[in-house]
Every structure is written in C-alpha cells, then in structure tokens.
Design an enzyme around this catalytic site. Structure first.
Site, PDB file in Angstrom:
ATOM      1  N   ASP A  13       0.757  -1.173  -0.305  1.00  0.00           N
ATOM      2  CA  ASP A  13       0.080   0.084   0.067  1.00  0.00           C
ATOM      3  C   ASP A  13       0.765   1.326  -0.009  1.00  0.00           C
ATOM      4  OD1 ASP A  13      -2.117  -1.697   0.264  1.00  0.00           O
ATOM      5  OD2 ASP A  13      -2.063  -1.625   2.288  1.00  0.00           O
ATOM      6  N   LYS A  16       2.201   2.196  -4.917  1.00  0.00           N
ATOM      7  CA  LYS A  16       2.871   1.788  -6.272  1.00  0.00           C
ATOM      8  C   LYS A  16       2.230   1.979  -7.451  1.00  0.00           C
ATOM      9  CE  LYS A  16       2.906  -2.562  -4.274  1.00  0.00           C
ATOM     10  NZ  LYS A  16       2.685  -2.276  -3.051  1.00  0.00           N
ATOM     11  N   GLY A  40      -4.244  -4.132  -4.121  1.00  0.00           N
ATOM     12  CA  GLY A  40      -5.221  -3.085  -4.230  1.00  0.00           C
ATOM     13  C   GLY A  40      -4.461  -1.802  -4.571  1.00  0.00           C
ATOM     14  N   HIS A  41      -4.470  -1.540  -6.006  1.00  0.00           N
ATOM     15  CA  HIS A  41      -3.486  -0.562  -6.623  1.00  0.00           C
ATOM     16  C   HIS A  41      -4.842   0.445  -7.222  1.00  0.00           C
ATOM     17  CE1 HIS A  41      -0.049  -3.261  -7.267  1.00  0.00           C
ATOM     18  NE2 HIS A  41      -0.144  -3.221  -5.951  1.00  0.00           N
ATOM     19  N   GLN A 223       2.278  -6.241  -3.475  1.00  0.00           N
ATOM     20  CA  GLN A 223       2.628  -6.403  -2.113  1.00  0.00           C
ATOM     21  C   GLN A 223       3.920  -5.745  -1.839  1.00  0.00           C
ATOM     22  OE1 GLN A 223       1.493  -9.680  -3.924  1.00  0.00           O
ATOM     23  NE2 GLN A 223      -0.312  -8.566  -3.337  1.00  0.00           N
TER      24      GLN A 223
HETATM   25  P1  IMO Z   1      -0.771  -4.065  -2.601  1.00  0.00           P
HETATM   26  O1  IMO Z   1      -0.245  -4.559  -3.716  1.00  0.00           O
HETATM   27  C1  IMO Z   1      -0.825  -4.718   1.809  1.00  0.00           C
HETATM   28  C2  IMO Z   1      -1.043  -8.834   3.262  1.00  0.00           C
HETATM   29  C3  IMO Z   1      -2.310  -9.314   3.985  1.00  0.00           C
HETATM   30  C4  IMO Z   1      -1.624 -10.324   4.806  1.00  0.00           C
HETATM   31  C5  IMO Z   1      -0.563 -11.027   4.224  1.00  0.00           C
HETATM   32  C6  IMO Z   1      -0.919 -12.185   3.509  1.00  0.00           C
HETATM   33  O2  IMO Z   1      -1.883  -3.378  -2.676  1.00  0.00           O
HETATM   34  O3  IMO Z   1       0.315  -3.208  -1.740  1.00  0.00           O
HETATM   35  P2  IMO Z   1      -2.470 -12.940   1.394  1.00  0.00           P
HETATM   36  O4  IMO Z   1      -3.818 -12.759   1.069  1.00  0.00           O
HETATM   37  O5  IMO Z   1      -1.486 -12.336   0.413  1.00  0.00           O
HETATM   38  O6  IMO Z   1      -2.099 -14.252   1.665  1.00  0.00           O
HETATM   39  O7  IMO Z   1      -2.088 -12.266   2.873  1.00  0.00           O
HETATM   40  O8  IMO Z   1      -0.009 -10.095   3.342  1.00  0.00           O
HETATM   41  N1  IMO Z   1      -1.160  -8.149   1.911  1.00  0.00           N
HETATM   42  C7  IMO Z   1      -1.167  -6.946   1.729  1.00  0.00           C
HETATM   43  N2  IMO Z   1      -0.680  -5.851   2.598  1.00  0.00           N
HETATM   44  N3  IMO Z   1      -0.870  -4.420   0.545  1.00  0.00           N
HETATM   45  C8  IMO Z   1      -1.121  -5.589  -0.257  1.00  0.00           C
HETATM   46  O9  IMO Z   1      -1.017  -5.267  -1.762  1.00  0.00           O
HETATM   47  C9  IMO Z   1      -1.216  -6.712   0.204  1.00  0.00           C
HETATM   48  N4  IMO Z   1      -1.213  -8.174  -0.447  1.00  0.00           N
HETATM   49  C10 IMO Z   1      -1.420  -8.660   0.849  1.00  0.00           C
HETATM   50  O10 IMO Z   1      -2.846  -8.444   4.863  1.00  0.00           O
HETATM   51  O11 IMO Z   1      -0.994  -9.707   6.024  1.00  0.00           O
HETATM   52 MG    MG Z   2      -3.034  -2.403  -0.994  1.00  0.00          MG
END
Ligand code: IMO
Ligand code: MG
Length: 430
Positions: A13, A16, A40-41, A223
């Site tokens: 988050d 990106k 979530g972009h 992530q």
């Molecule tokens: P973006 O791309 C923030 C976190 C989840 C959880 C852990 C594992 O928007 O930055 P998962 O469903 O992947 O098995 O969950 O990773 N998580 C994220 N946190 N931004 C994300 O994506 C995330 N994608 C997964 O909250 O702690």
């Molecule tokens: Mg996100």
C-alpha cells in the site's frame, strides 16, 4: 528503451499504482509478475478513481497489459474487476490484455481453504486478504495446480482435477467440510474457460518479441518486500516472492533486460494484517496518520496499522531488491506534525542491531531507536517542484537519503499523478 521494475519497500500500500501509472505513459507494456487479487492499486486518472487488483495498471491507459506466469489468477474475480473497469470507460480486449497460459488458477476451493485456515488459526492468523492466494501458490509448488492454459486441453484436465481433489477432499474431510464434487468442478472450469482462454497466451513469448522490437517494459510489483515469502516477516507474509528479482522469474524475461529498480515507500509506515511492526504507533499520532492518510484497505476495507518511517527495514529492502532510486509517497500526510520520528536502529536484549533479525520472537521484540526531526507545519499538498517544499521537509528527505544510501528520485504530494516531484527521471538515466 528502459525496462523498469517497481516494487514496494515496506508492507504494501505504498502507492505503487500511482508510480506505475505515472511511468506507464512512457512504457509500452505493463507486466504483473507475482501476487494476485490480494493487491489493491488505486489510480486517479482525470478525476476518476480506478481500483485495480489483478489487472496491470497500464490497462487504464490502453497499454499492452500482461499478467505473467508468476501471478495467481482468480478468473471470477478478474471477470468482476474487468466489468468494474469497463463500466468506468476503459476498453479491455484480448488485444491489450494478455494472460500467461502458465499462470496458476485460483479456484473457489482455494478461497474456501484460505478462509477456513484463517478461521481455525484464531489468534495466530496471518490476516490474509482471504482471496485464496496462499492455497493457490501451495498447489503450484506442490505440482497439482490447474494453470490457465490447462483449460484448453480437456483430455489432460480431468486427470489434473482428480489429482487436485485427491488432496483437497482429504483435507476438507479432515476440516469437516463438504467434499468438492468433481463433475461440478469440471463444469465450473468449462464455463470459466470460455471467458479466460481468449486472453491466454505464452506471455514470455510476447514479452521477448516486445523486447526485440525495442519496447519498454514496466514491471508492476504487488505487495512488498516485508511481505516477501523469503525476506519478509515470515510467517506473516504473502505466499509469493515480491522482490525485484521475481520480475524476471514471474514473467519470463532475462535479468539483463531489467535496467532499473525503483522502490516505493510512504513517508511513514503502514501494515494490514497480523505480524510484527517495530515502529507501530498506538497513540494519537498513529490515529492521526490513519485519519489524515485515509489508511483503510483498498481490498478489504480494514483499518491499516500506522507508524513512523523505519529506515532499518527500508535499507534492508533496498539491498535485497537492488533498488536504485526511491519514490516517497504521501509526504503531505505528515504536514501538521510538530515532530517526526525515524527509526534508525533497533535494540534487542540490550544489544544494538542494524538489521531486522529473522526470528519471529526477535522480530516482535526489537525496540526501535528513534531520531526526532522537526516537522514543517505547512501544506505540501500538491507541490510539484522540489524547491517549493518547506525547508524542514527537504531536511527530512535528505536525512532519509543519508540513512538509506539511495537518492529519492520522486516525491508524491497528492493522489493525482501530476502532483509528483520528479528529481530523477527513471527514463533518463540508466
Ligand atoms: P498491495 O499490492 C498490503 C497482506 C495481507 C496479509 C498478508 C498475507 O496493494 O500493496 P495474502 O492474502 O497475500 O495471503 O495475505 O499480506 N497483503 C497486503 N498488504 N498491500 C497488499 O498489496 C497486500 N497483499 C497482501 O494483509 O497480512
Ligand atoms: Mg493494497
């Protein structure tokens, strides 16, 4: 041409999506190389807000958008997302969207397993997005996954489904859940095949052709480094490698074809889900960051945990990714703080540490050592030139550069793409 990888250097988050959108103007192809619809972009284009989960952010600008082999694809979620985005006026066709036929499918049984195991874990849960990401990657590594292109070969699909259900139904029985009916699953797959197969291609081949024709690729990480399956706060991580090296593995291009790695960070830190977070704030400062920064999840709506910038973690992220320049996002959220803290080291059991240890308890126990900098107490919102930043904001950024050992090439001062200070243009210098 310049091929650039964008990765998150904290816990996700970071923003990106905005950086990818900003750079995608000059890229020819935008490529996702790991993760799935757990991302979530958010992009704001001409006042319209687009929330993307699986689609590469380039789709909004009509760029060739590639979902690489390293991604896990939930075709039902993809279909919903495509509907949402086309309703906002974006055209999506197999000409612009290409999905690797080697990408792993997320099936309903993966989503169910994700939710079941989280519920069973109680306090020890990871806090996943519940999208079935982990179970799908598990099946991939265990060699029983159904991949996108498998849907095109009915003769071998049935045996694959048998093999998959052999495992999943045994597991489901153990969990006291109803078994998955093979005929039902075959029919479900048959239906979704019609939707997804028009987009399925050997993506590595398309990318190699693009490279040969001198096109610029932009790799959109999802992530972040602290959620990386190896380098993150294991086990509180996601199930893919999220670091820049994965761009090659998860799309099928050579390492020599990657010119630049840009790390994206917020001016502070956030995290969603469980797991250690040394600079987390439980006080009014944390609440203020959450409110001013609107720190609520794009995917799940969960309030994000907020804290100060952790220079130790980000330095580590810079090293494991080979980050050349940083983009610092949401600087304006810190505008009204009297003082701003930065974590410059850790203490653990009376010892000083200059890196984040890998043990789970140690990760939870380290105490941050802070340096306090004066705030700037004035609005940076929407500033587009470095010289117009308040003196103390410049000092804050300069101190981060010193602590991190890399230059801050971009600074974002609002969600709008134009509100970005560009000090080092990633397309200009190699
Ligand atoms: P973006 O791309 C923030 C976190 C989840 C959880 C852990 C594992 O928007 O930055 P998962 O469903 O992947 O098995 O969950 O990773 N998580 C994220 N946190 N931004 C994300 O994506 C995330 N994608 C997964 O909250 O702690
Ligand atoms: Mg996100």
């Amino acid at each position: 041409m310049t091929n650039i990888v964008i990765i998150g250097a904290q816990w996700g988050d970071e923003g990106k999506g905005k950086i990818v959108d900003l750079l995608s103007e000059r890229a020819d192809v935008v490529v996702r190389f790991q993760g799935g619809n757990n991302a979530g972009h958010t992009l704001v284009v001409d006042g319209v807000t687009y929330k993307l989960s699986l689609l590469p952010s380039g789709i909004v600008r009509g760029k060739l958008s590639v979902v690489g082999n390293g991604v896990v694809v939930d075709p039902w979620a993809l279909r919903d997302e495509m509907k949402r985005i086309t309703d906002l006026g974006t055209k999506i066709s197999p000409d612009v969207l290409k999905i690797s036929d080697q990408a792993t499918l997320i099936l309903p049984l993966h989503r169910e397993l994700d939710q079941m195991s989280e519920a069973a874990a109680g306090k020890g849960k990871i806090g996943t997005t519940g999208r079935g990401i982990g179970p799908a990657y598990q099946d991939k590594v265990a060699r029983r996954a159904i991949r996108v292109g498998d849907l095109a070969e009915k003769e071998s699909l049935e045996a694959k489904v048998d093999n998959l259900l052999l495992f999943h139904n045994a597991l489901r029985k153990g969990w006291g859940q109803p078994e998955v009916d093979k005929a039902d699953l075959m029919q479900t797959l048959d239906e979704i095949a019609e939707f997804i197969l028009p987009y399925a291609i050997p993506a590595w081949k398309i990318l190699s052709e693009q490279l040969k024709n001198g096109k610029s690729l932009l790799f959109e990480g999802a992530q972040a480094t602290m959620l990386d399956n190896d380098f993150g706060t294991y086990p509180f991580v996601t199930s893919s490698n999220t670091i820049a090296g994965q761009a090659a593995v998860g799309s099928g291009v050579g390492m020599k074809d990657i010119d630049k790695v840009i790390g994206v960070v917020k001016a502070y830190t956030t995290r969603v889900g469980s797991g250690p977070f040394p600079t987390e704030l439980f006080d009014a400062d944390g609440d203020r960051i959450r409110e001013v920064g609107r720190e609520f999840g794009t995917v799940t709506g969960r309030p994000r945990r907020c804290g100060w910038f952790d220079a130790v973690l980000v330095r580590q992220a810079i090293l494991v990714n080979g980050v050349q320049n940083l983009a610092v996002m949401k600087l304006d959220i810190l505008d009204q703080f009297d003082e701003i803290k930065v974590c410059v080291g850790y203490e653990h059991k009376g010892k000083k540490l200059d890196y984040y240890p890998m043990q789970m308890n140690a990760q939870a126990e380290v105490r941050p050592v802070y340096e306090t900098l004066p705030g700037w107490k004035s609005s940076t919102f929407g500033i587009r030139e470095y010289d117009k930043l308040p003196e103390n904001a410049k000092k804050y950024l300069a101190r981060l550069e010193e602590l991190l050992g890399v230059k801050i090439g971009m600074i974002s001062t609002s969600p709008e793409r134009e509100d970005t200070i560009i000090r080092i243009d990633p397309y200009e210098k190699k």
